[in-house]
Scaffold this motif. Structure first.
Motif, PDB file in Angstrom:
ATOM      1  N   LYS A  29      28.795  83.272  77.715  1.00 36.39           N
ATOM      2  CA  LYS A  29      29.359  83.170  79.062  1.00 36.39           C
ATOM      3  C   LYS A  29      30.891  83.156  78.947  1.00 36.39           C
ATOM      4  CE  LYS A  29      29.292  78.965  80.624  1.00 36.39           C
ATOM      5  NZ  LYS A  29      29.227  77.689  81.325  1.00 36.39           N
ATOM      6  N   VAL A  31      34.384  82.107  79.875  1.00 38.24           N
ATOM      7  CA  VAL A  31      34.915  80.923  80.559  1.00 38.24           C
ATOM      8  C   VAL A  31      36.397  81.092  80.865  1.00 38.24           C
ATOM      9  CG1 VAL A  31      35.393  78.468  80.221  1.00 38.24           C
ATOM     10  CG2 VAL A  31      33.181  79.384  79.578  1.00 38.24           C
ATOM     11  N   LEU A  50      39.077  74.394  90.823  1.00 39.97           N
ATOM     12  CA  LEU A  50      37.822  73.729  91.173  1.00 39.97           C
ATOM     13  C   LEU A  50      37.157  73.210  89.902  1.00 39.97           C
ATOM     14  CD1 LEU A  50      36.389  76.430  93.654  1.00 39.97           C
ATOM     15  CD2 LEU A  50      37.653  74.348  94.235  1.00 39.97           C
ATOM     16  N   ASN A  51      36.138  72.395  90.061  1.00 44.19           N
ATOM     17  CA  ASN A  51      35.353  71.958  88.903  1.00 44.19           C
ATOM     18  C   ASN A  51      34.800  73.188  88.197  1.00 44.19           C
ATOM     19  OD1 ASN A  51      35.590  69.211  89.218  1.00 44.19           O
ATOM     20  ND2 ASN A  51      33.869  69.101  90.644  1.00 44.19           N
ATOM     21  N   GLY A  52      34.913  73.191  86.876  1.00 45.60           N
ATOM     22  CA  GLY A  52      34.352  74.303  86.105  1.00 45.60           C
ATOM     23  C   GLY A  52      35.256  75.528  86.057  1.00 45.60           C
ATOM     24  N   ALA A  53      36.469  75.438  86.614  1.00 46.04           N
ATOM     25  CA  ALA A  53      37.359  76.608  86.647  1.00 46.04           C
ATOM     26  C   ALA A  53      37.892  76.970  85.258  1.00 46.04           C
ATOM     27  CB  ALA A  53      38.527  76.340  87.598  1.00 46.04           C
ATOM     28  N   GLY A  54      37.967  75.970  84.371  1.00 47.83           N
ATOM     29  CA  GLY A  54      38.448  76.258  83.017  1.00 47.83           C
ATOM     30  C   GLY A  54      39.656  75.428  82.599  1.00 47.83           C
ATOM     31  N   THR A  56      40.003  72.155  81.540  1.00 49.43           N
ATOM     32  CA  THR A  56      39.866  71.387  80.294  1.00 49.43           C
ATOM     33  C   THR A  56      39.779  72.320  79.090  1.00 49.43           C
ATOM     34  OG1 THR A  56      38.867  69.554  81.472  1.00 49.43           O
ATOM     35  CG2 THR A  56      38.447  69.637  79.122  1.00 49.43           C
ATOM     36  N   THR A  57      39.106  73.440  79.257  1.00 50.85           N
ATOM     37  CA  THR A  57      39.006  74.391  78.140  1.00 50.85           C
ATOM     38  C   THR A  57      40.402  74.898  77.759  1.00 50.85           C
ATOM     39  OG1 THR A  57      36.806  75.013  78.916  1.00 50.85           O
ATOM     40  CG2 THR A  57      37.848  76.498  77.346  1.00 50.85           C
TER      41      THR A  57
HETATM   42  P1  ADP Z   1      37.282  72.281  84.428  1.00 50.29           P
HETATM   43  O1  ADP Z   1      38.045  71.429  83.464  1.00 50.29           O
HETATM   44  O2  ADP Z   1      38.162  73.170  85.238  1.00 50.29           O
HETATM   45  O3  ADP Z   1      36.326  71.500  85.275  1.00 50.29           O
HETATM   46  P2  ADP Z   1      35.971  73.266  82.029  1.00 50.29           P
HETATM   47  O4  ADP Z   1      37.030  73.890  81.205  1.00 50.29           O
HETATM   48  O5  ADP Z   1      35.491  71.904  81.650  1.00 50.29           O
HETATM   49  O6  ADP Z   1      36.390  73.299  83.568  1.00 50.29           O
HETATM   50  O7  ADP Z   1      34.701  74.223  82.037  1.00 50.29           O
HETATM   51  C1  ADP Z   1      34.804  75.607  82.300  1.00 50.29           C
HETATM   52  C2  ADP Z   1      33.432  76.228  82.138  1.00 50.29           C
HETATM   53  O8  ADP Z   1      33.069  76.157  80.772  1.00 50.29           O
HETATM   54  C3  ADP Z   1      32.335  75.534  82.933  1.00 50.29           C
HETATM   55  O9  ADP Z   1      31.448  76.530  83.408  1.00 50.29           O
HETATM   56  C4  ADP Z   1      31.659  74.685  81.888  1.00 50.29           C
HETATM   57  O10 ADP Z   1      30.298  74.496  82.199  1.00 50.29           O
HETATM   58  C5  ADP Z   1      31.789  75.533  80.637  1.00 50.29           C
HETATM   59  N1  ADP Z   1      31.836  74.749  79.402  1.00 50.29           N
HETATM   60  C6  ADP Z   1      32.771  73.824  79.088  1.00 50.29           C
HETATM   61  N2  ADP Z   1      32.526  73.309  77.869  1.00 50.29           N
HETATM   62  C7  ADP Z   1      31.407  73.938  77.403  1.00 50.29           C
HETATM   63  C8  ADP Z   1      30.650  73.864  76.191  1.00 50.29           C
HETATM   64  N3  ADP Z   1      31.002  73.049  75.199  1.00 50.29           N
HETATM   65  N4  ADP Z   1      29.560  74.675  76.074  1.00 50.29           N
HETATM   66  C9  ADP Z   1      29.197  75.525  77.055  1.00 50.29           C
HETATM   67  N5  ADP Z   1      29.869  75.654  78.225  1.00 50.29           N
HETATM   68  C10 ADP Z   1      30.966  74.876  78.406  1.00 50.29           C
END
Ligand code: ADP
Length: 256
Positions: A29, A31, A50-54, A56-57
């Motif tokens: 997927k 991200v 938004l939540n899940g936008a990316g 933290t990644t």
């Molecule tokens: P945010 O901080 O904006 O809420 P994240 O960066 O946490 O978003 O997550 C971005 C996307 O990556 C989300 O769809 C989340 O489910 C997915 N994701 C984050 N960490 C992992 C992981 N370790 N394995 C699989 N998917 C992940």
């Protein structure tokens, strides 16, 4: 023009996909897709999505806590290494501490982990700044969520780094706690530091940030000054929703 302290250049990231999600041919997927972001020396940069936008990644990649598939991170113009990474103080969204430690022991532990000696004066200063001096000898297990958030910020400040990356520092805090965090961020800026923080709280962005970046579904959809973000001076949350809705209608037009 001020120096760029942190750059994310063309960052792409995929995670293993889950059934039901849109995946590539390898079952992964996407991200983050070609994320470009730059943090200028001395600014407060708000990172919103938004939540899940990316968000933290991106932060994890900037800190070298997870690898990108493609693209490059630069700190003060250099690739991330064990020396320049210490110029950054980081506080995570969900700080996890060893329950058997007292507040001040958490600080001793975290500064030693970075390879720095414990400095009692510096420790007192950050504990006072975060309002935890009186609670320093309590077990962290007895700390409220807000106190833990403040302790994480104290840990980030302890080695007096040049740059701060704070992942949702106001989450879980009451209005007074949030005000305290905002004041600390503004103080850091006055001391010449650079601060990058992610948030959902749009009002905070307009109040204290010099620039903001908006990420939506793994793509940067805006990066610029507050005036540019909100030229009509409307409610910041409304302006954010406008930008996101415009992006959503662009993607549904592409799909139809
Ligand atoms: P945010 O901080 O904006 O809420 P994240 O960066 O946490 O978003 O997550 C971005 C996307 O990556 C989300 O769809 C989340 O489910 C997915 N994701 C984050 N960490 C992992 C992981 N370790 N394995 C699989 N998917 C992940």
């Amino acid at each position: 023009m001020s120096a760029v302290v942190l750059e994310l250049n063309d960052i792409c990231k995929t995670y293993p996909g889950v059934v039901g999600e849109t995946e590539d041919s390898l079952g992964r997927k996407a991200v983050l897709a070609n994320v470009n972001l730059s943090l200028q020396e001395g600014e407060i940069y708000g990172f919103v999505g938004l939540n899940g936008a990316g968000k933290t990644t991106c932060i994890k990649i900037a800190l070298g806590l997870t690898n990108q598939d493609k693209g490059e991170v630069r700190i003060f113009g250099q690739p991330v290494n064990s020396t320049n990474i210490k110029k950054i103080g980081f506080s995570p969204e969900k700080p996890g501490f060893y329950d058997f430690l007292k507040g001040e022991e958490v600080l001793d532990f975290s500064v030693r982990l970075l390879g720095f000696p414990v400095n009692s004066e510096a420790k007192k200063k950050v504990l006072e700044k975060t309002g935890l001096w009186g609670d320093r000898r309590k077990m962290v297990s007895a700390y409220s969520k807000g106190m833990q958030q403040r302790l994480a910020l104290a840990a980030a400040m302890l080695h007096n780094p040049e740059v701060y990356i704070l992942d949702e520092p106001g989450s879980g805090l009451d209005p007074l706690g949030r005000r305290n965090i905002k004041e600390i961020i503004l103080d850091l800026k006055r001391a010449g530091k650079t601060i990058f923080f992610s948030t959902h709280i749009l009002a905070d962005i307009s109040e204290i940030c010099d620039r903001i970046g908006i990420i939506h579904e793994g793509r940067m959809v805006f990066e610029g000054g507050i005036q540019e973000f909100n030229p009509r001076g409307i409610e910041p949350e409304k302006r954010f929703v406008e930008i996101i809705e415009a992006e959503m209608s662009k993607s549904s037009a592409i799909l139809s």
